[in-house]
Design a protein around this motif. Structure first.
Motif, mmCIF file in Angstrom:
data_model
loop_
_atom_site.group_PDB
_atom_site.id
_atom_site.type_symbol
_atom_site.label_atom_id
_atom_site.label_comp_id
_atom_site.label_asym_id
_atom_site.label_seq_id
_atom_site.Cartn_x
_atom_site.Cartn_y
_atom_site.Cartn_z
ATOM 1 N N TRP A 110 0.823 -1.207 0.000
ATOM 2 C CA TRP A 110 0.000 0.000 0.000
ATOM 3 C C TRP A 110 0.859 1.259 0.000
ATOM 4 O O TRP A 110 0.445 2.300 -0.516
ATOM 5 C CB TRP A 110 -0.938 -0.009 1.202
ATOM 6 C CG TRP A 110 -2.144 -0.880 1.011
ATOM 7 C CD1 TRP A 110 -2.348 -2.130 1.524
ATOM 8 C CD2 TRP A 110 -3.302 -0.573 0.226
ATOM 9 N NE1 TRP A 110 -3.563 -2.634 1.114
ATOM 10 C CE2 TRP A 110 -4.174 -1.688 0.315
ATOM 11 C CE3 TRP A 110 -3.692 0.521 -0.539
ATOM 12 C CZ2 TRP A 110 -5.405 -1.724 -0.328
ATOM 13 C CZ3 TRP A 110 -4.918 0.489 -1.190
ATOM 14 C CH2 TRP A 110 -5.757 -0.624 -1.083
ATOM 15 N N ALA A 111 2.055 1.169 0.549
ATOM 16 C CA ALA A 111 2.938 2.338 0.569
ATOM 17 C C ALA A 111 3.355 2.764 -0.836
ATOM 18 O O ALA A 111 3.773 3.911 -1.046
ATOM 19 C CB ALA A 111 4.185 2.037 1.406
ATOM 20 N N LYS A 112 3.253 1.854 -1.806
ATOM 21 C CA LYS A 112 3.629 2.186 -3.174
ATOM 22 C C LYS A 112 2.463 2.693 -4.006
ATOM 23 O O LYS A 112 2.673 3.171 -5.137
ATOM 24 C CB LYS A 112 4.215 0.950 -3.867
ATOM 25 C CG LYS A 112 5.543 0.470 -3.308
ATOM 26 C CD LYS A 112 6.066 -0.696 -4.132
ATOM 27 C CE LYS A 112 7.434 -1.159 -3.634
ATOM 28 N NZ LYS A 112 7.960 -2.264 -4.478
ATOM 29 N N VAL A 113 1.245 2.599 -3.498
ATOM 30 C CA VAL A 113 0.067 2.908 -4.309
ATOM 31 C C VAL A 113 0.064 4.359 -4.785
ATOM 32 O O VAL A 113 -0.053 4.635 -5.985
ATOM 33 C CB VAL A 113 -1.224 2.574 -3.546
ATOM 34 C CG1 VAL A 113 -2.447 3.138 -4.265
ATOM 35 C CG2 VAL A 113 -1.371 1.058 -3.390
ATOM 36 N N LEU A 114 0.192 5.300 -3.871
ATOM 37 C CA LEU A 114 0.159 6.705 -4.272
ATOM 38 C C LEU A 114 1.342 7.096 -5.161
ATOM 39 O O LEU A 114 1.156 7.810 -6.154
ATOM 40 C CB LEU A 114 0.076 7.606 -3.038
ATOM 41 C CG LEU A 114 -1.265 7.600 -2.296
ATOM 42 C CD1 LEU A 114 -1.229 8.549 -1.107
ATOM 43 C CD2 LEU A 114 -2.412 7.984 -3.239
ATOM 44 N N PRO A 115 2.585 6.665 -4.863
ATOM 45 C CA PRO A 115 3.674 6.971 -5.795
ATOM 46 C C PRO A 115 3.442 6.410 -7.194
ATOM 47 O O PRO A 115 3.740 7.063 -8.203
ATOM 48 C CB PRO A 115 4.900 6.337 -5.136
ATOM 49 C CG PRO A 115 4.572 6.333 -3.681
ATOM 50 C CD PRO A 115 3.102 6.066 -3.615
#
Length: 312
Positions: A110-115
């Motif tokens: 989930w930490a990669k979703v916005l990037p």
């Protein structure tokens, strides 16, 4: 024959590109390719072919079904080569709906979703800018030649080169186009997870990107006319933002045509995000769970049989 290819920039200077930064750069470039060729083929059909004398009149578009096939296959190839470009680094989501669906059911961080989403939108914006750079003469010629309502000298037809809008038979309604986007994206994500599922009949010999392109072509030919089959929030919003800045004004944001529809901009964002999650859940419910059960069975029946074959 394997050839050693030296890096353009010393790895010690940009070692961070081996992680999330490199994946975001790949998502940017893959989406850039997707939009450059997807919006590029639409620019050909809408403005360049008519304006160059290769159509019946300077404003003739979609004279026959073949015009739609040109766009459907053009977008299919755009997706194919975008995935080939970025797939080895980022997995080539190129679509926020795919990214969110993979986070919901495939363990994508989930930490990669916005990037990832930011990179996809930025790549789509840049791709739209390139198409405008190449085709602005044809676009301006079409807008000048056509009669009818215009916003800041631009028509909704040339706006459609870059982003989507609903068909007139929806009469400005929200639910028809929203359902269309949910359904189209659900099929897209369902096909993608099926194609990459090693437990199922996964594609071999690196043909996955080609088959994903075929999936986009199928969706475009079966569900494209209702709302332009955006099925990708970045594919629609990035070019929409560019056209707003380039002078299409209210046609782009909020996405309104007087007497037809208004405030349409959010539908190609919300619909695909919802549809993508539905697509992966439907696949897992109907297929994925069956594959899990079969993996847990000591003996697996052959495809098409109801029970294992007993040896005498």
């Amino acid at each position: 024959m394997a050839v050693e290819i030296p890096s353009l920039i010393k790895p010690s200077r940009f070692r961070s590109r081996g992680g999330l930064l490199g994946e975001c750069v790949a998502e940017f470039l893959g989406t850039f390719v997707l939009i450059s060729f997807g919006c590029g083929v639409t620019a050909m059909a809408v403005a360049a072919l008519p304006g160059s004398g290769r159509a019946a009149t300077p404003t003739t578009i979609f004279l026959a079904a073949g015009d739609w096939l040109l766009i459907a296959w053009g977008w299919a190839l755009a997706v194919t080569f975008g995935v080939y470009v970025a797939g080895g680094v980022s997995g080539a989501h190129l679509n926020p709906a795919v990214t969110v669906a993979m986070a919901v059911r495939r363990g994508f961080a989930w930490a990669k979703v916005l990037p990832y989403i930011f990179s996809q939108v930025l790549g789509a914006f840049a791709g739209a800018a390139l198409v405008y750079l190449v085709y602005h003469n044809a676009i301006n010629a079409y807008d000048h030649a056509v009669t009818g309502p215009k916003v800041n000298g631009h028509t909704n037809a040339t706006f459609s080169i870059f982003a989507t809008f609903p068909a007139p038979y929806f009469h400005g309604g929200v639910w028809g186009p929203l359902i269309d986007q949910i359904v189209g994206t659900a099929f897209l994500v369902m096909f993608i997870v099926a194609l990459v599922d090693l437990r199922n009949q996964a594609v071999k010999a690196n043909l996955g990107p080609l088959l994903v392109g075929f999936a986009v072509a199928a969706i475009g030919m079966s569900y494209g006319a209702n709302a332009g089959y955006a099925i990708n929030p970045a594919r629609d919003f990035g070019p929409r933002l560019f056209t707003w800045l380039a002078g299409w004004n209210s046609l782009a944001l909020p996405g309104s045509v007087a007497g037809s529809f208004s405030g349409y901009w959010w539908i190609p964002i919300v619909g695909p995000l919802v549809g993508g999650v539905i697509g992966v859940l439907v696949y897992d419910l109907f297929i994925g769970d069956v594959l899990v059960v079969r993996q847990q069975m000591a003996e697996l029946p052959e495809p098409g049989r109801t029970r294992p074959v007993e040896e005498e």
